[in-house]
Motif scaffolding. Structure first.
Motif, short mmCIF file in Angstrom:
data_model
loop_
_atom_site.label_atom_id
_atom_site.label_comp_id
_atom_site.label_asym_id
_atom_site.label_seq_id
_atom_site.Cartn_x
_atom_site.Cartn_y
_atom_site.Cartn_z
N SER A 1 0.81 -1.23 0.00
CA SER A 1 0.00 0.00 0.00
C SER A 1 0.84 1.27 0.00
N ALA A 2 1.95 1.24 -0.70
CA ALA A 2 2.78 2.44 -0.80
C ALA A 2 2.08 3.47 -1.66
N ASN A 3 2.25 4.75 -1.34
CA ASN A 3 1.65 5.80 -2.14
C ASN A 3 2.17 5.72 -3.57
N PRO A 4 1.27 5.88 -4.54
CA PRO A 4 1.70 5.79 -5.94
C PRO A 4 2.38 7.07 -6.41
N THR A 5 3.43 7.45 -5.70
CA THR A 5 4.14 8.67 -6.09
C THR A 5 5.50 8.35 -6.68
N GLY A 6 5.79 7.07 -6.80
CA GLY A 6 7.07 6.67 -7.38
C GLY A 6 7.17 5.16 -7.34
N PRO A 7 8.21 4.63 -7.97
CA PRO A 7 8.37 3.17 -8.01
C PRO A 7 8.65 2.61 -6.61
N LEU A 8 8.36 1.35 -6.41
CA LEU A 8 8.66 0.71 -5.13
C LEU A 8 10.16 0.63 -4.96
N ARG B 1 -3.25 15.51 -1.35
CA ARG B 1 -2.25 16.50 -1.73
C ARG B 1 -1.03 15.88 -2.41
N GLN B 2 -0.60 14.73 -1.92
CA GLN B 2 0.60 14.13 -2.50
C GLN B 2 0.43 13.86 -3.99
N MET B 3 -0.78 13.48 -4.37
CA MET B 3 -1.02 13.19 -5.77
C MET B 3 -0.97 14.46 -6.62
N ASP B 4 -1.43 15.56 -6.01
CA ASP B 4 -1.35 16.84 -6.73
C ASP B 4 0.09 17.30 -6.88
N ILE B 5 0.88 17.04 -5.85
CA ILE B 5 2.30 17.39 -5.96
C ILE B 5 2.94 16.57 -7.08
N LEU B 6 2.54 15.32 -7.15
CA LEU B 6 3.06 14.46 -8.20
C LEU B 6 2.71 15.00 -9.58
N ALA B 7 1.41 15.30 -9.77
CA ALA B 7 0.96 15.78 -11.08
C ALA B 7 1.65 17.09 -11.44
N THR B 8 1.78 17.97 -10.45
CA THR B 8 2.43 19.25 -10.70
C THR B 8 3.91 19.05 -11.05
N GLY C 1 9.32 19.09 -4.68
CA GLY C 1 8.61 18.33 -5.69
C GLY C 1 9.24 16.96 -5.82
N TYR C 2 8.63 16.10 -6.63
CA TYR C 2 9.22 14.78 -6.87
C TYR C 2 10.29 14.91 -7.96
#
Length: 569
Positions: A126-133, A169-176, A192-193
């Motif tokens: 259940s890691a946040n989908p903000t990057g690869p595992l 918010r994390q997903m918005d940071i990702l998209a941005t 940012g990422y």
RNA sequence: GCGCUCGUAGCUCAAUUGGAUAGAGUACUCGGCUACGAACCGAGCGGUUGCAGGUUCGACUCCUGCCGAGCGCGCCA
């Protein structure tokens, strides 16, 4: 066999109770495998437990128990040893019968039905989908997948689930972040990422206007106190500038990353029955509904413009915000709804495997379960400690945002799935663990998984040559298996079923891993000390049957650990 | 400061969940391939289980207090 011995003891105790030697029968009677063969095959500590109420020394009581034991042809003799242990020496025949059981049951040997078909929901990674595992997630993945295998093997019905935090918010940071890479800005924000994968995702965008969103931002990126507000302003600017196209950027980002996560896990041998989207809780209104329910039961109050959940009423340290001043739900709000939803699916047990950094959430989640009228003990949270990564003797710090991390896929590519899976579960999950990358990469031969696989391959090789050199011969005689190597090997085989069960019920895969290492070790000693392909056909057939059963157990055990049992290597 | 998880051989870790003499791997020192795979086997070396108390027939395991490590303690996820 344990059951048989338990029965013998109980019968003896009942007659002792009639004679007034003891007052009460114990609730349970432990029968354990002896660790040393001088202590027989099984040991019972009941005399030590009951000596107080019997008002005599443990050894004395043990003698009374033993003298009342009925004779069984499965037991050769019984001894009292040490402070008062009762040691059972089984007949050779009842010990060797395990070999035939293993051969008969084949791949099914070791499984049982102690779980009785109870339904278990197992959520892990259940890691946040903000990057690869990365390799940190690998431990949870290997642990969860193995616990799932083990529970299924002992008769539970298990569903594996991954909770995707695709809202917030994390997903918005990702998209941005993706969009900023797309327009190729030079002033990329520190928070940012920054990983290279963001650039690869932005390369897939096309036909979207490249607008410089930076000038619209009020907060300053230079002020370190303001850096998070700066990011929030960037997000707002990005959404306003892009309009409808924002969703395209957003979806492209998350779909790419989620696909990658799914691919990596699948490649690692980890399968899920369900990918549960946080967004679905919001879309379905369940998140709102749950908060409404809590409000109706007066678990929620308003303070400083936010809605607070009175979790302290249910054992938490402090109350928690569920709806922020700006009207947004917190992560916790989704989590309450999610756990409610899980419970309503009717599972007997819900297990979450979390990283140790989330331990502070256990109390509040359990509080919410209680508040909603469910039994908090239905939820069991298993914590997995972090793996500290070392490269060249130095600790590697990892952060998804900064983009500096070793991915799970890189690890698997370098050391192989088998070694990675095995290495991860070799340590008890709550134990802090040092993962030395150089050791795992450069000295893979020293990894115990190869030692076990080698035993399996060796047996396959012997069996193959046996079938080429000799005609079929089923005339075995297990009473011939009596040298020291054979006795200890058979003793190990007799433990397998119990190992699988305790490994599963205690969520401790490492117990199985250590067992397999020991079994392989016993086999390697046997291999070096005895010849299998002897002229005596009955002895040969017996030994081949023994090592066939060893092969089967290694194969079954490795399969539970998600490791391949190769016929040659 | 408070809470959670830990502390075992030089290093990485086990210990049948309160049991008998605390065990493996690795490192180091010896020894073993014209037998079925030497990715193996055998022998040795290595310990005040962080420290100090307590509970009991018995403690690495449970309780208390210190010491040390990691992680939590936000209207972040």
């Amino acid at each position: 066999m344990k059951d048989t011995l338990q029965l013998l003891i109980i019968n003896s105790l009942e007659s002792l109770k009639e004679n007034g030697v003891i007052e009460e029968l114990p609730e349970s009677i432990r029968i354990d495998h002896s660790k040393d063969k001088s202590q027989g095959d099984f040991a019972c500590n009941i005399a030590l437990v009951l000596s107080k109420q019997a008002k005599c020394t443990p050894r004395n009581l043990a003698e009374k128990i033993v003298s009342n034991l009925t004779v069984s042809d499965k037991v050769d003799r019984v001894e009292i040893a040490g402070p008062g242990f009762i040691n059972f020496f089984l007949s050779h025949e009842s010990n060797t019968s395990v070999i035939e059981n293993i051969i008969d049951e084949g791949e099914g040997y070791g499984s049982s039905n102690v779980g009785n078909g109870k339904r278990v929901l197992l959520e892990f990674v259940s890691a946040n989908p903000t990057g690869p595992l990365h390799v940190g997630h690998g431990r949870g993945a290997a642990y969860g997948a193995t616990v799932s295998n083990l529970l299924r093997a002992v008769g539970f019905e298990v569903n594996n689930e991954y909770y995707v935090n695709d809202a917030g918010r994390q997903m918005d940071i990702l998209a941005t972040s993706v969009y900023l890479r797309y327009i190729g800005t030079e002033k990329f924000p520190d928070n940012g990422y920054k990983g290279d994968y963001i650039k690869s995702i932005s390369d897939q965008l096309s036909g979207i206007d490249k607008v410089d969103i930076l000038p619209n931002v009020k907060a300053s990126s230079d002020d370190s106190n303001d850096i998070e507000r700066y990011m929030d302003d960037l997000i707002v600017s990005c959404k306003m500038s892009l309009g409808e196209s924002y969703k395209v950027v957003f979806d492209t980002a998350i779909n790419n990353i989620l696909d990658g996560i799914k691919r990596d896990l699948s490649g690692f041998g980890v399968e899920y029955q369900k990918w549960f989207l946080e967004q679905s809780l919001i879309d379905s209104g369940l998140s709102n509904k749950t908060i409404k329910t809590l409000q109706d039961s007066e678990c929620i109050y308003e303070k400083e413009g936010a809605l607070w959940f009175r979790t302290t009423d249910f054992g938490d340290e402090k109350d928690r915000v569920v709806v922020r001043e700006n009207g947004n739900h917190t992560y916790f709000a989704s989590d309450i709804a999610y756990h409610l939803e899980k419970l309503e699916r009717g599972y007997d047990k819900i297990i979450n495997i979390w990283g140790a950094d989330h331990h502070g959430y256990i109390a509040r989640v359990k509080a919410s379960i209680s508040a909603l009228g469910h039994d908090p003990d239905k939820l069991e949270v298993l914590l997995v400690q972090f793996a500290n990564l070392y490269r060249k003797g130095k600790k590697v710090s990892m952060s998804t945002r900064s983009g500096s991390f070793v991915t799970l896929k890189e690890l698997c590519d370098e050391v192989g799935n088998d070694a990675a899976r095995f290495f991860y579960i070799l340590r008890k999950s709550e134990q802090h663990m040092d993962f030395d990358l150089d050791l795992a990469k450069s000295k893979t031969n020293e990894n115990p998984v190869f030692y076990i696989q080698y035993a399996h391959a060796r047996i396959c090789s012997v069996l193959k040559q046996a079938s080429e050199k000799f005609a079929d011969s089923s005339a075995y005689d297990l009473s011939l298996l009596s040298n020291d190597y054979e006795v200890s090997l058979i003793k190990s085989l007799n433990r397998y079923k119990g190992v699988v069960q305790s490994s599963a019920l205690n969520y401790e895969p490492h117990v199985l891993a250590y067992y397999l290492r020991e079994l392989a070790g016993n086999f390697h000693s046997y291999y070096n000390g005895s010849e299998f392909l002897v002229d005596d056909s009955a002895l040969r057939a017996s030994r081949l049957l023994l090592i066939s059963s060893v092969r089967q157990v290694i194969s079954n055990g490795l399969k539970l650990l998600g490791v391949v049992a190769p016929e040659s290597m």
